[in-house]
Design an enzyme around this catalytic site. Sequence first.
Site, PDB file in Angstrom:
ATOM      1  N   PRO A 204      57.168  17.532 -12.151  1.00  0.00           N
ATOM      2  CA  PRO A 204      56.348  17.645 -13.370  1.00  0.00           C
ATOM      3  C   PRO A 204      55.574  16.388 -13.698  1.00  0.00           C
ATOM      4  O   PRO A 204      55.753  15.800 -14.751  1.00  0.00           O
ATOM      5  CB  PRO A 204      57.376  17.975 -14.460  1.00  0.00           C
ATOM      6  CG  PRO A 204      58.665  17.413 -13.963  1.00  0.00           C
ATOM      7  CD  PRO A 204      58.604  17.484 -12.461  1.00  0.00           C
ATOM      8  N   CYS A 205      54.710  15.998 -12.827  1.00  0.00           N
ATOM      9  CA  CYS A 205      53.949  14.772 -13.054  1.00  0.00           C
ATOM     10  C   CYS A 205      52.998  14.960 -14.232  1.00  0.00           C
ATOM     11  O   CYS A 205      52.519  14.003 -14.819  1.00  0.00           O
ATOM     12  CB  CYS A 205      53.170  14.405 -11.805  1.00  0.00           C
ATOM     13  SG  CYS A 205      52.109  15.710 -11.213  1.00  0.00           S
ATOM     14  N   HIS A 206      52.748  16.194 -14.587  1.00  0.00           N
ATOM     15  CA  HIS A 206      51.833  16.448 -15.705  1.00  0.00           C
ATOM     16  C   HIS A 206      52.495  16.157 -17.040  1.00  0.00           C
ATOM     17  O   HIS A 206      51.856  16.191 -18.077  1.00  0.00           O
ATOM     18  CB  HIS A 206      51.359  17.896 -15.653  1.00  0.00           C
ATOM     19  CG  HIS A 206      52.451  18.899 -15.649  1.00  0.00           C
ATOM     20  ND1 HIS A 206      53.066  19.332 -14.497  1.00  0.00           N
ATOM     21  CD2 HIS A 206      53.064  19.526 -16.671  1.00  0.00           C
ATOM     22  CE1 HIS A 206      54.001  20.215 -14.830  1.00  0.00           C
ATOM     23  NE2 HIS A 206      54.032  20.345 -16.136  1.00  0.00           N
TER      24      HIS A 206
END
Length: 111
Positions: free
Chosen positions: A58-60
């Site tokens: 979940p780099c966002h």
Amino acid sequence: MEVHRPPTEFERKVFDALHLIPRGKVTTYGLLGQYIGCRSPRAIGQALRRNPFAPDTPCHRVVSSDLAIGGFAGTKAGEPIERKRRLLEAEGVTFSPEGKIPTECCYRFDE
DNA sequence: CACCTGACATAAT
DNA sequence: AATTATGCCAGGT
């Protein structure tokens, strides 16, 4: 063009920290950096940028210290950013008209 | 508001 | 192996 290479320890730490972020919340480069013992938010961004496990990782969910959406996929604005914003909204994160995220949605690695 | 500096990892030379 | 350049920043001047 960068070549594929196995993730380094540093990147592993960053990715692992991402997995700790609860759904519907976000964190900042600085907080993440402090959690893994790195005071350089830029290094974090670089690791996220090279995220080989996207979007499994979940780099966002990482935004700027101002709780602004920050960057995504190496860009500061544009289509990728729109996607990022949509992803966060889909997870329950709310945005101000200015594109800011409320502090309540900011995960500070509080155990 | 526009710089400049600080701290850190990776790629390229 | 060492140096240079750069990068989803942050903070200060």
